[in-house]
Design an enzyme around this catalytic site. Structure first.
Site, short mmCIF file in Angstrom:
data_model
loop_
_atom_site.label_atom_id
_atom_site.label_comp_id
_atom_site.label_asym_id
_atom_site.label_seq_id
_atom_site.Cartn_x
_atom_site.Cartn_y
_atom_site.Cartn_z
N GLY A 14 -13.51 20.84 26.70
CA GLY A 14 -13.30 19.64 25.90
C GLY A 14 -14.27 18.49 26.16
O GLY A 14 -13.97 17.34 25.83
N SER A 15 -15.46 18.79 26.70
CA SER A 15 -16.38 17.67 26.96
C SER A 15 -16.96 17.11 25.65
O SER A 15 -17.22 15.91 25.57
CB SER A 15 -17.49 18.08 27.93
OG SER A 15 -18.39 18.97 27.31
N ASN A 16 -17.15 17.95 24.66
CA ASN A 16 -17.62 17.41 23.37
C ASN A 16 -16.53 16.58 22.70
O ASN A 16 -16.82 15.55 22.09
CB ASN A 16 -18.11 18.55 22.46
CG ASN A 16 -19.53 18.96 22.80
OD1 ASN A 16 -20.49 18.24 22.53
ND2 ASN A 16 -19.67 20.12 23.44
N ARG A 93 -13.42 30.88 18.38
CA ARG A 93 -13.01 31.90 17.42
C ARG A 93 -13.84 31.76 16.15
O ARG A 93 -14.22 30.66 15.80
CB ARG A 93 -11.53 31.72 17.05
CG ARG A 93 -10.64 32.26 18.10
CD ARG A 93 -9.18 32.08 17.76
NE ARG A 93 -8.40 32.38 18.93
CZ ARG A 93 -8.08 33.61 19.31
NH1 ARG A 93 -8.40 34.65 18.58
NH2 ARG A 93 -7.38 33.79 20.42
N ASN A 109 -20.04 22.41 13.51
CA ASN A 109 -20.00 23.09 14.82
C ASN A 109 -21.19 22.63 15.64
O ASN A 109 -22.23 22.28 15.10
CB ASN A 109 -20.08 24.61 14.61
CG ASN A 109 -20.00 25.37 15.92
OD1 ASN A 109 -19.19 25.04 16.80
ND2 ASN A 109 -20.83 26.39 16.06
N HIS A 111 -23.71 24.00 18.66
CA HIS A 111 -24.11 25.26 19.29
C HIS A 111 -25.18 24.98 20.34
O HIS A 111 -26.13 24.25 20.05
CB HIS A 111 -24.62 26.24 18.23
CG HIS A 111 -24.96 27.58 18.80
ND1 HIS A 111 -23.99 28.51 19.14
CD2 HIS A 111 -26.15 28.12 19.14
CE1 HIS A 111 -24.58 29.58 19.64
NE2 HIS A 111 -25.88 29.36 19.66
C1 GAR Z 1 -20.37 23.84 24.37
O1 GAR Z 1 -21.53 24.10 25.12
C2 GAR Z 1 -20.55 24.30 22.94
O2 GAR Z 1 -21.84 24.12 22.45
C3 GAR Z 1 -20.23 25.77 23.09
O3 GAR Z 1 -19.13 25.81 23.96
C4 GAR Z 1 -19.20 24.70 24.85
C5 GAR Z 1 -17.90 23.94 24.79
O4 GAR Z 1 -17.88 22.92 25.75
N1 GAR Z 1 -19.95 26.37 21.82
C6 GAR Z 1 -20.38 27.56 21.47
O5 GAR Z 1 -21.04 28.28 22.21
C7 GAR Z 1 -20.02 28.00 20.07
N2 GAR Z 1 -20.77 29.15 19.69
P1 GAR Z 1 -16.80 21.77 25.70
O6 GAR Z 1 -15.44 22.47 25.56
O7 GAR Z 1 -16.95 21.08 27.02
O8 GAR Z 1 -17.10 20.89 24.52
#
Ligand code: GAR
Length: 215
Positions: A14-16, A93, A109, A111
């Protein structure tokens, strides 16, 4: 401009999500989070918003007989909270075409690679294995494919000779937080224009007169 309502889909850390929450709290994004939905009841992302005035919902895949019913439950939550823009923030997902078509050009999204390079899982590891000298982050609209939708923003970071998956991921993650906030802000300011699969960023609106002229 009226505040847009965001729905954030998460699965883990959940950092984003945190970056978006912080940006809203400091008025860098003028929007409201209508709901945070997790497919994982243990997601740390849920803890980040606990105690804040943000509704949360857990929708677990295993509680539904089919993917369609699982997604219908997510859509019901999004509708209940009048969500306009859906943000995937570490939601692990793949959403079906039916879901995506329900929110045309309204699912974003982030990535951790410069798409179309290294889509899917473990993008940072893919980049290291390939031996690229730059990688980065991409914010895109989600379409029916895997990480293949129209690109909104991208930015690069160097890949250093001594990088590990951890160090490269960390460098990219800092960038992700900035880039996602910027993309969401552009959306909320209605400055994203789609022409086919090309996204153009409109200049900031100067004054109400100019705003009127654009309509
Ligand atoms: C992030 O690095 C995001 O870019 C990646 O998962 C991580 C989630 O971090 N997403 C993917 O790879 C999607 N294909 P977060 O939960 O700390 O935001």
């Amino acid at each position: 401009m009226r505040k847009k309502v965001l729905g954030v889909l998460v699965s883990g850390r959940g950092s984003n999500l945190q970056a978006i929450v912080d940006a809203i709290n400091s008025d860098r994004i003028v929007a409201k989070i209508g709901v945070v939905i997790s497919d994982n009841p243990e997601a740390n992302a849920l803890r980040r918003v606990a105690g804040l005035d943000i509704p949360t919902a857990v929708v677990e895949r295993k509680k539904y007989a089919s993917k369609q019913e699982f997604e219908a439950a997510i859509i019901a939550q999004l509708d209940l909270h009048h969500v306009e823009l859906v943000l995937l923030a570490g939601f692990m997902r793949i959403l079906s075409p039916q879901f995506i078509n329900r929110f045309p050009a309204r699912v974003m999204n982030i990535h951790p690679a410069l798409l179309p390079a290294f889509p899917g899982l473990d993008a940072q590891e893919q980049a290291l294995r390939y031996g690229v000298k730059v990688s980065g982050a991409t914010v895109h609209f989600v379409d029916e494919g895997m990480d293949s939708g129209p690109i909104i923003l991208q930015e690069a970071v160097p890949v250093e000779d001594d990088d590990t998956v951890a160090t490269l991921s960390e460098r990219i993650l800092h960038l992700e937080h900035r880039l996602y906030v910027r993309a969401v802000r552009l959306y909320c300011e209605e400055r994203i224009l789609m022409e086919g699969r090309t996204v153009k960023i409109l200049p900031p609106r100067q004054n109400p007169r100019e705003e009127g002229e654009r309509h």
